[in-house]
Design a protein around this motif. Structure first.
Motif, PDB file in Angstrom:
ATOM      1  N   ARG A  61       0.820  -1.223   0.000  1.00 28.65           N
ATOM      2  CA  ARG A  61       0.000   0.000   0.000  1.00 28.65           C
ATOM      3  C   ARG A  61       0.850   1.268   0.000  1.00 28.65           C
ATOM      4  O   ARG A  61       0.530   2.234  -0.683  1.00 28.65           O
ATOM      5  CB  ARG A  61      -0.936   0.014   1.192  1.00 28.65           C
ATOM      6  N   LEU A  62       1.913   1.267   0.814  1.00 24.62           N
ATOM      7  CA  LEU A  62       2.758   2.456   0.927  1.00 24.62           C
ATOM      8  C   LEU A  62       3.771   2.576  -0.195  1.00 24.62           C
ATOM      9  O   LEU A  62       4.209   3.672  -0.521  1.00 24.62           O
ATOM     10  CB  LEU A  62       3.511   2.454   2.258  1.00 24.62           C
ATOM     11  N   GLY A  63       4.200   1.457  -0.711  1.00 23.31           N
ATOM     12  CA  GLY A  63       5.267   1.438  -1.694  1.00 23.31           C
ATOM     13  C   GLY A  63       6.612   1.224  -1.020  1.00 23.31           C
ATOM     14  O   GLY A  63       6.758   1.371   0.200  1.00 23.31           O
ATOM     15  N   SER A  64       7.587   0.886  -1.817  1.00 19.19           N
ATOM     16  CA  SER A  64       8.917   0.556  -1.310  1.00 19.19           C
ATOM     17  C   SER A  64       9.595   1.724  -0.623  1.00 19.19           C
ATOM     18  O   SER A  64      10.275   1.544   0.385  1.00 19.19           O
ATOM     19  CB  SER A  64       9.812   0.081  -2.457  1.00 19.19           C
ATOM     20  N   ARG A  65       9.447   2.903  -1.196  1.00 24.05           N
ATOM     21  CA  ARG A  65      10.137   4.069  -0.632  1.00 24.05           C
ATOM     22  C   ARG A  65       9.777   4.261   0.834  1.00 24.05           C
ATOM     23  O   ARG A  65      10.642   4.333   1.699  1.00 24.05           O
ATOM     24  CB  ARG A  65       9.784   5.314  -1.433  1.00 24.05           C
ATOM     25  N   LEU A 175      15.761   7.285   2.018  1.00 27.72           N
ATOM     26  CA  LEU A 175      14.775   8.285   1.567  1.00 27.72           C
ATOM     27  C   LEU A 175      15.388   9.262   0.577  1.00 27.72           C
ATOM     28  O   LEU A 175      14.751   9.631  -0.412  1.00 27.72           O
ATOM     29  CB  LEU A 175      14.206   9.042   2.772  1.00 27.72           C
ATOM     30  N   ALA A 176      16.623   9.677   0.847  1.00 21.42           N
ATOM     31  CA  ALA A 176      17.299  10.609  -0.070  1.00 21.42           C
ATOM     32  C   ALA A 176      17.510   9.970  -1.436  1.00 21.42           C
ATOM     33  O   ALA A 176      17.278  10.610  -2.473  1.00 21.42           O
ATOM     34  CB  ALA A 176      18.638  11.050   0.538  1.00 21.42           C
ATOM     35  N   VAL A 177      17.934   8.731  -1.446  1.00 19.23           N
ATOM     36  CA  VAL A 177      18.171   8.021  -2.724  1.00 19.23           C
ATOM     37  C   VAL A 177      16.859   7.733  -3.428  1.00 19.23           C
ATOM     38  O   VAL A 177      16.741   7.934  -4.650  1.00 19.23           O
ATOM     39  CB  VAL A 177      18.954   6.713  -2.463  1.00 19.23           C
ATOM     40  N   ALA A 178      15.849   7.263  -2.694  1.00 16.13           N
ATOM     41  CA  ALA A 178      14.586   6.892  -3.304  1.00 16.13           C
ATOM     42  C   ALA A 178      13.809   8.096  -3.813  1.00 16.13           C
ATOM     43  O   ALA A 178      12.965   7.951  -4.702  1.00 16.13           O
ATOM     44  CB  ALA A 178      13.741   6.114  -2.297  1.00 16.13           C
ATOM     45  N   ALA A 179      14.093   9.273  -3.283  1.00 20.02           N
ATOM     46  CA  ALA A 179      13.406  10.481  -3.747  1.00 20.02           C
ATOM     47  C   ALA A 179      13.773  10.794  -5.199  1.00 20.02           C
ATOM     48  O   ALA A 179      13.002  11.466  -5.899  1.00 20.02           O
ATOM     49  CB  ALA A 179      13.755  11.661  -2.857  1.00 20.02           C
ATOM     50  N   ARG A 180      14.919  10.328  -5.632  1.00 20.20           N
ATOM     51  CA  ARG A 180      15.335  10.559  -7.005  1.00 20.20           C
ATOM     52  C   ARG A 180      14.708   9.520  -7.890  1.00 20.20           C
ATOM     53  O   ARG A 180      14.877   9.402  -9.024  1.00 20.20           O
ATOM     54  CB  ARG A 180      16.852  10.506  -7.104  1.00 20.20           C
TER      55      ARG A 180
END
Length: 180
Positions: A61-65, A175-180
């Motif tokens: 539901r939330l996703g991997s990030r 979080l920083a990496v996944a935001a990209r």
């Protein structure tokens, strides 16, 4: 992406193995028996079994990030709360908390790899991320008694909080990496 997943999974392994080299210090400081310490050390696995399916649903539901970030946050808080424990119930609850964050990491890591890697790179990425928990556990077991605990003048509480901080930092990096 792979570095972020690996760091989260390494924090999982670090936290998983963090109590084992500190058993005698914790037992003597808090006045625990071996039986009490055994129940504490097994608490996270018990919770993990029951949390795995709901955490998998939450991850979808939330996703991997966000799933991996929440998992790293919970594991980090587990480590910090372990260092704050003053009695049996506190330490038991802190260790059990890991059983909620753990499934988010262990189910989220392969999900990220399947979403971001294809073909032969997927197998390569899986081979890399799966080393994370092993290296984290080895770090906890190899570094605690001979190096880190003496540097902290035997302060096992601070050590567990530092290991928890490593997991928190891995979640921030993720979080920083996944935001990209």
């Amino acid at each position: 992406m792979l570095a972020g997943v690996w760091l989260c999974y390494m924090g999982f392994g670090l936290s998983m193995a963090s109590l084992a080299p500190l058993v005698s210090e914790i037992e003597s400081d808090l006045g625990f028996s071996h039986s009490a310490m055994g129940t504490i050390m097994g608490a996270w696995q018990f919770v993990y079994i029951f949390a795995a399916i709901p955490c998998g649903i939450l991850l979808d539901r939330l996703g991997s990030r966000w799933g991996l970030a929440i998992g790293a946050l919970i594991i980090g808080l587990s480590g910090i709360f372990r260092g704050c424990a003053q009695e049996y119930v506190h330490l038991l609850a802190a260790v059990a908390l890991f059983g909620i964050g753990g499934p988010l990491i262990s189910a989220g890591a392969p999900k990220v790899v399947s979403e971001h890697f294809r073909g032969s790179t997927r197998g390569f990425a899986m081979g890399i991320y799966i080393t994370g928990p092993g290296i984290g556990a080895m770090a906890a077991l190899l570094l605690t008694q001979p190096l880190v605990l003496p540097m902290l003048e035997g302060n096992w509480r601070l050590l567990l909080q530092i290991w928890g901080g490593v997991s928190l930092a891995s979640g921030v990096f993720w979080l920083a990496v996944a935001a990209r």
